[in-house]
Motif scaffolding. Structure first.
Motif, PDB file in Angstrom:
ATOM      1  N   PRO A  36       1.818   5.371 -16.505  1.00  0.00           N
ATOM      2  CA  PRO A  36       3.243   5.478 -16.245  1.00  0.00           C
ATOM      3  C   PRO A  36       3.404   4.886 -14.977  1.00  0.00           C
ATOM      4  CG  PRO A  36       2.346   7.812 -16.788  1.00  0.00           C
ATOM      5  CD  PRO A  36       1.160   6.719 -16.517  1.00  0.00           C
ATOM      6  N   LYS A  37       4.479   3.956 -15.013  1.00  0.00           N
ATOM      7  CA  LYS A  37       4.961   3.128 -13.593  1.00  0.00           C
ATOM      8  C   LYS A  37       5.265   3.994 -12.698  1.00  0.00           C
ATOM      9  CE  LYS A  37       6.283  -1.435 -15.399  1.00  0.00           C
ATOM     10  NZ  LYS A  37       7.206  -2.505 -15.546  1.00  0.00           N
ATOM     11  N   ARG A  38       6.006   5.016 -13.138  1.00  0.00           N
ATOM     12  CA  ARG A  38       6.655   5.987 -12.190  1.00  0.00           C
ATOM     13  C   ARG A  38       5.573   6.912 -11.462  1.00  0.00           C
ATOM     14  NH1 ARG A  38      11.891   8.793 -14.443  1.00  0.00           N
ATOM     15  NH2 ARG A  38      12.814   7.249 -13.460  1.00  0.00           N
ATOM     16  N   SER A  39       4.782   7.078 -11.972  1.00  0.00           N
ATOM     17  CA  SER A  39       3.751   7.752 -11.081  1.00  0.00           C
ATOM     18  C   SER A  39       2.535   7.182 -10.318  1.00  0.00           C
ATOM     19  CB  SER A  39       3.040   8.756 -12.162  1.00  0.00           C
ATOM     20  OG  SER A  39       2.135   7.914 -12.982  1.00  0.00           O
ATOM     21  N   GLN A  44       3.105   5.105  -1.183  1.00  0.00           N
ATOM     22  CA  GLN A  44       3.242   6.327  -0.634  1.00  0.00           C
ATOM     23  C   GLN A  44       1.919   7.356  -1.099  1.00  0.00           C
ATOM     24  OE1 GLN A  44       6.154   7.370   0.952  1.00  0.00           O
ATOM     25  NE2 GLN A  44       6.634   5.023   0.771  1.00  0.00           N
ATOM     26  N   ASN A  45       1.182   6.906  -2.035  1.00  0.00           N
ATOM     27  CA  ASN A  45       0.206   7.941  -2.299  1.00  0.00           C
ATOM     28  C   ASN A  45      -1.142   7.190  -1.928  1.00  0.00           C
ATOM     29  OD1 ASN A  45      -1.701   8.995  -4.063  1.00  0.00           O
ATOM     30  ND2 ASN A  45      -0.282   9.922  -5.440  1.00  0.00           N
ATOM     31  N   GLN A  51      -7.259   3.293  -5.036  1.00  0.00           N
ATOM     32  CA  GLN A  51      -7.462   2.168  -6.332  1.00  0.00           C
ATOM     33  C   GLN A  51      -7.467   0.993  -5.740  1.00  0.00           C
ATOM     34  OE1 GLN A  51      -4.792   3.913  -9.275  1.00  0.00           O
ATOM     35  NE2 GLN A  51      -5.972   5.693  -9.671  1.00  0.00           N
ATOM     36  N   VAL A  52      -6.477   0.571  -5.153  1.00  0.00           N
ATOM     37  CA  VAL A  52      -6.320  -0.758  -4.853  1.00  0.00           C
ATOM     38  C   VAL A  52      -7.346  -1.282  -4.086  1.00  0.00           C
ATOM     39  CG1 VAL A  52      -4.670  -2.517  -3.505  1.00  0.00           C
ATOM     40  CG2 VAL A  52      -3.669  -0.801  -4.830  1.00  0.00           C
ATOM     41  N   VAL A  53      -7.991  -0.564  -3.030  1.00  0.00           N
ATOM     42  CA  VAL A  53      -9.034  -0.861  -2.074  1.00  0.00           C
ATOM     43  C   VAL A  53     -10.290  -0.963  -3.123  1.00  0.00           C
ATOM     44  CG1 VAL A  53     -10.933  -0.018  -0.573  1.00  0.00           C
ATOM     45  CG2 VAL A  53      -8.564   0.110   0.050  1.00  0.00           C
ATOM     46  N   GLU A  54     -10.702  -0.170  -4.095  1.00  0.00           N
ATOM     47  CA  GLU A  54     -11.845  -0.165  -5.047  1.00  0.00           C
ATOM     48  C   GLU A  54     -11.778  -1.398  -5.904  1.00  0.00           C
ATOM     49  OE1 GLU A  54     -11.425   3.644  -7.193  1.00  0.00           O
ATOM     50  OE2 GLU A  54     -12.158   4.625  -5.186  1.00  0.00           O
ATOM     51  N   GLN A  55     -10.222  -1.726  -6.523  1.00  0.00           N
ATOM     52  CA  GLN A  55     -10.449  -3.123  -7.107  1.00  0.00           C
ATOM     53  C   GLN A  55     -10.768  -4.225  -6.385  1.00  0.00           C
ATOM     54  OE1 GLN A  55      -9.722  -3.377 -10.404  1.00  0.00           O
ATOM     55  NE2 GLN A  55     -10.517  -5.234 -10.095  1.00  0.00           N
ATOM     56  N   ILE A  56     -10.326  -4.236  -5.112  1.00  0.00           N
ATOM     57  CA  ILE A  56     -10.272  -5.345  -4.061  1.00  0.00           C
ATOM     58  C   ILE A  56     -11.981  -5.761  -3.916  1.00  0.00           C
ATOM     59  CG2 ILE A  56     -10.321  -6.335  -1.804  1.00  0.00           C
ATOM     60  CD1 ILE A  56      -7.479  -5.055  -1.714  1.00  0.00           C
ATOM     61  N   GLU A  57     -12.752  -4.542  -3.845  1.00  0.00           N
ATOM     62  CA  GLU A  57     -14.175  -4.436  -3.692  1.00  0.00           C
ATOM     63  C   GLU A  57     -14.971  -4.809  -4.805  1.00  0.00           C
ATOM     64  OE1 GLU A  57     -14.735  -0.565  -1.945  1.00  0.00           O
ATOM     65  OE2 GLU A  57     -14.391  -1.409   0.253  1.00  0.00           O
ATOM     66  N   LYS A  58     -14.240  -4.520  -5.912  1.00  0.00           N
ATOM     67  CA  LYS A  58     -14.973  -5.052  -7.334  1.00  0.00           C
ATOM     68  C   LYS A  58     -14.788  -6.519  -7.423  1.00  0.00           C
ATOM     69  CE  LYS A  58     -13.937  -0.892 -10.153  1.00  0.00           C
ATOM     70  NZ  LYS A  58     -13.046  -0.146 -11.233  1.00  0.00           N
ATOM     71  N   ASP A  59     -13.797  -7.076  -6.983  1.00  0.00           N
ATOM     72  CA  ASP A  59     -13.435  -8.460  -7.022  1.00  0.00           C
ATOM     73  C   ASP A  59     -14.230  -9.081  -6.205  1.00  0.00           C
ATOM     74  OD1 ASP A  59     -11.466  -8.227  -8.879  1.00  0.00           O
ATOM     75  OD2 ASP A  59      -9.875  -8.436  -7.971  1.00  0.00           O
ATOM     76  N   GLY A  60     -15.060  -8.616  -5.056  1.00  0.00           N
ATOM     77  CA  GLY A  60     -16.028  -8.931  -4.362  1.00  0.00           C
ATOM     78  C   GLY A  60     -15.706  -9.155  -2.993  1.00  0.00           C
ATOM     79  N   THR A  92       1.038   3.423   8.196  1.00  0.00           N
ATOM     80  CA  THR A  92       0.102   4.370   7.292  1.00  0.00           C
ATOM     81  C   THR A  92      -1.027   3.490   6.773  1.00  0.00           C
ATOM     82  OG1 THR A  92       1.419   3.804   5.319  1.00  0.00           O
ATOM     83  CG2 THR A  92       2.297   5.676   6.784  1.00  0.00           C
ATOM     84  N   THR A  93      -2.000   4.302   6.496  1.00  0.00           N
ATOM     85  CA  THR A  93      -3.120   3.667   5.717  1.00  0.00           C
ATOM     86  C   THR A  93      -2.524   2.981   4.554  1.00  0.00           C
ATOM     87  OG1 THR A  93      -4.555   5.122   6.769  1.00  0.00           O
ATOM     88  CG2 THR A  93      -5.297   3.931   4.725  1.00  0.00           C
ATOM     89  N   GLN A  94      -1.740   3.727   3.620  1.00  0.00           N
ATOM     90  CA  GLN A  94      -1.364   3.220   2.226  1.00  0.00           C
ATOM     91  C   GLN A  94      -0.370   1.729   2.670  1.00  0.00           C
ATOM     92  OE1 GLN A  94      -1.095   6.517   3.667  1.00  0.00           O
ATOM     93  NE2 GLN A  94       0.346   7.054   2.361  1.00  0.00           N
ATOM     94  N   GLU A  95       0.432   1.809   3.419  1.00  0.00           N
ATOM     95  CA  GLU A  95       1.104   0.772   3.878  1.00  0.00           C
ATOM     96  C   GLU A  95       0.328  -0.476   4.243  1.00  0.00           C
ATOM     97  OE1 GLU A  95       4.473  -0.732   7.303  1.00  0.00           O
ATOM     98  OE2 GLU A  95       3.509   1.169   7.610  1.00  0.00           O
TER      99      GLU A  95
END
Length: 112
Positions: A36-39, A44-45, A51-60, A92-95
């Motif tokens: 769901p896009k809304r969640s 903010q979360n 999850q973004v960090v994990e994807q960047i690391e998966k990309d090498g 913030t870390t997220q930002e």
């Protein structure tokens, strides 16, 4: 760029997600699951931002996060040469994660 535009850009350019239409209320992730896009809000979360960090690391790439009093600095590093290719310092870390990712993946898609 609005917060919603940032979130959508990160979902598409960093996470590799898609939608069937602009009006869709779901993301289709790389494994074929609907989200769901809304969640999902990495601005903010912190869980979504990781999850973004994990994807960047998966990309090498390497991600370095430095926390200080009242700020967080994030560097995205091209692993093979050890060169910083994107960085951002925010409140913030997220930002900081989101804006560093935007600087690397939304500005130049040749990294993916």
């Amino acid at each position: 760029m609005t917060d919603q535009q940032i979130i959508e850009t990160i979902a598409v350019k960093v996470m590799g997600w898609s939608t069937k239409s602009k009006q869709s209320s779901f993301w289709l992730d790389s494994e074929g699951h609907l989200r769901p896009k809304r969640s999902w809000n990495p601005l903010q979360n912190i869980s979504d931002a990781w999850q973004v960090v994990e994807q960047i690391e998966k990309d090498g790439f390497d991600v370095q996060i430095y926390r200080g009093q009242g700020f967080t600095s994030v560097e995205i590093i091209e692993s093979s040469q050890g060169m910083i290719i994107g960085e951002y310092e925010g409140g913030t870390t997220q930002e900081s994660i989101c804006h560093a990712a935007l600087r690397v993946f939304a500005a130049d898609l040749t990294h993916r």
